[in-house]
Design an enzyme around this catalytic site. Sequence first.
Site, mmCIF file in Angstrom:
data_model
loop_
_atom_site.group_PDB
_atom_site.id
_atom_site.type_symbol
_atom_site.label_atom_id
_atom_site.label_comp_id
_atom_site.label_asym_id
_atom_site.label_seq_id
_atom_site.Cartn_x
_atom_site.Cartn_y
_atom_site.Cartn_z
ATOM 1 N N SER A 144 0.847 -1.195 0.000
ATOM 2 C CA SER A 144 0.000 0.000 0.000
ATOM 3 C C SER A 144 0.879 1.241 0.000
ATOM 4 O O SER A 144 2.075 1.163 0.321
ATOM 5 C CB SER A 144 -0.857 -0.021 1.277
ATOM 6 O OG SER A 144 -1.503 1.216 1.491
ATOM 7 N N TYR A 157 -4.165 -0.579 9.872
ATOM 8 C CA TYR A 157 -3.930 -0.813 8.440
ATOM 9 C C TYR A 157 -2.499 -0.419 8.076
ATOM 10 O O TYR A 157 -1.800 -1.151 7.379
ATOM 11 C CB TYR A 157 -4.949 -0.009 7.636
ATOM 12 C CG TYR A 157 -4.907 -0.243 6.141
ATOM 13 C CD1 TYR A 157 -5.575 -1.336 5.581
ATOM 14 C CD2 TYR A 157 -4.225 0.621 5.292
ATOM 15 C CE1 TYR A 157 -5.549 -1.552 4.214
ATOM 16 C CE2 TYR A 157 -4.195 0.410 3.925
ATOM 17 C CZ TYR A 157 -4.858 -0.674 3.385
ATOM 18 O OH TYR A 157 -4.829 -0.882 2.028
HETATM 19 C C1 GCO Z 1 -6.299 5.653 3.402
HETATM 20 C C2 GCO Z 1 -6.638 4.679 2.355
HETATM 21 C C3 GCO Z 1 -5.453 3.836 2.020
HETATM 22 C C4 GCO Z 1 -5.655 3.235 0.676
HETATM 23 C C5 GCO Z 1 -4.490 2.636 0.025
HETATM 24 C C6 GCO Z 1 -3.388 3.547 -0.358
HETATM 25 O O1 GCO Z 1 -7.039 5.751 4.341
HETATM 26 O O2 GCO Z 1 -5.290 6.357 3.219
HETATM 27 O O3 GCO Z 1 -7.716 3.864 2.685
HETATM 28 O O4 GCO Z 1 -5.285 2.888 3.005
HETATM 29 O O5 GCO Z 1 -6.599 2.229 0.805
HETATM 30 O O6 GCO Z 1 -4.006 1.571 0.812
HETATM 31 O O7 GCO Z 1 -2.439 2.768 -1.004
HETATM 32 CA CA CA Z 2 -6.933 0.385 10.155
#
Ligand code: GCO
Ligand code: CA
Length: 252
Positions: A144, A157
């Site tokens: 990501s 995340y």
């Molecule tokens: C955020 C997004 C990211 C994207 C992506 C970027 O909140 O910045 O949801 O997580 O999904 O992963 O590459």
């Molecule tokens: Ca998260």
Amino acid sequence: MTSLFSLAGQTALVTGASRGLGQAIAVALAAAGANVICTSSTQEGSRDTVAKITAAGGNASGLAADLSNEAAVEQLAQQALALGPIGILVNCGGTIFRAPAHEFPMQEWHKVMAVNVDAAFLLSQRLGTEMIKRQQGKIINIASMLSYSGGITVPAYTASKHAIAGVTKALANEWAQHNIQVNAIAPGYFKTDNTAALQADTARNAAITARIPAARWGEPEDLAGAAVFLASGASNYVNGHILAVDGGWLAR
Ligand code: GCO
Ligand code: CA
């Protein structure tokens, strides 16, 4: 040259294949000739993807597993391996939870880590063990932009995507000698369910678009070339690389 990118005779397992990036990757691998096992959290989940692939003349089947449940991931690996040798694994199944760090629920933290990191590692371990025996394999993780930066109110995340980048390099280091190439794709901002909240937020949507040199969000199909490249013989000397497909986001 076409044969360099051909996946004919290969079987690929793609997690998170019901929609979004996983669906586009599954469709792309099938178009390059792979037989694709599409997995999703529910039995009905991958139906649409399997139908798309079949309608285009490709080969696909579906399997279900809740990636947040380690026993279910283990079972998925065994079910998949029982279908025959799997030469390509794409760990695309992922989840995101949005909350400020000071009030982020630990339950959600554990779930995000379980799906985005633990499941990818366990599947890689189980399928990788068989790839080592055959001295051939391709593993593609989905990283990501948040493998590089901190994001906004998505701490789990972000942690998971930094972790998967590390897992990619760790496995590449151990398995390159077995002719297994482990790499990752780092998608930029794509129009998927993951980013629905960002697309709907007018200010953030505009801010994101403004810093993408390509001046548009990615469409899932924009990942097709990178996925086929990293799944094919064309990438046989590419190890532990994280390939950004981001319209230039990281370059800005
Ligand atoms: C955020 C997004 C990211 C994207 C992506 C970027 O909140 O910045 O949801 O997580 O999904 O992963 O590459
Ligand atoms: Ca998260």
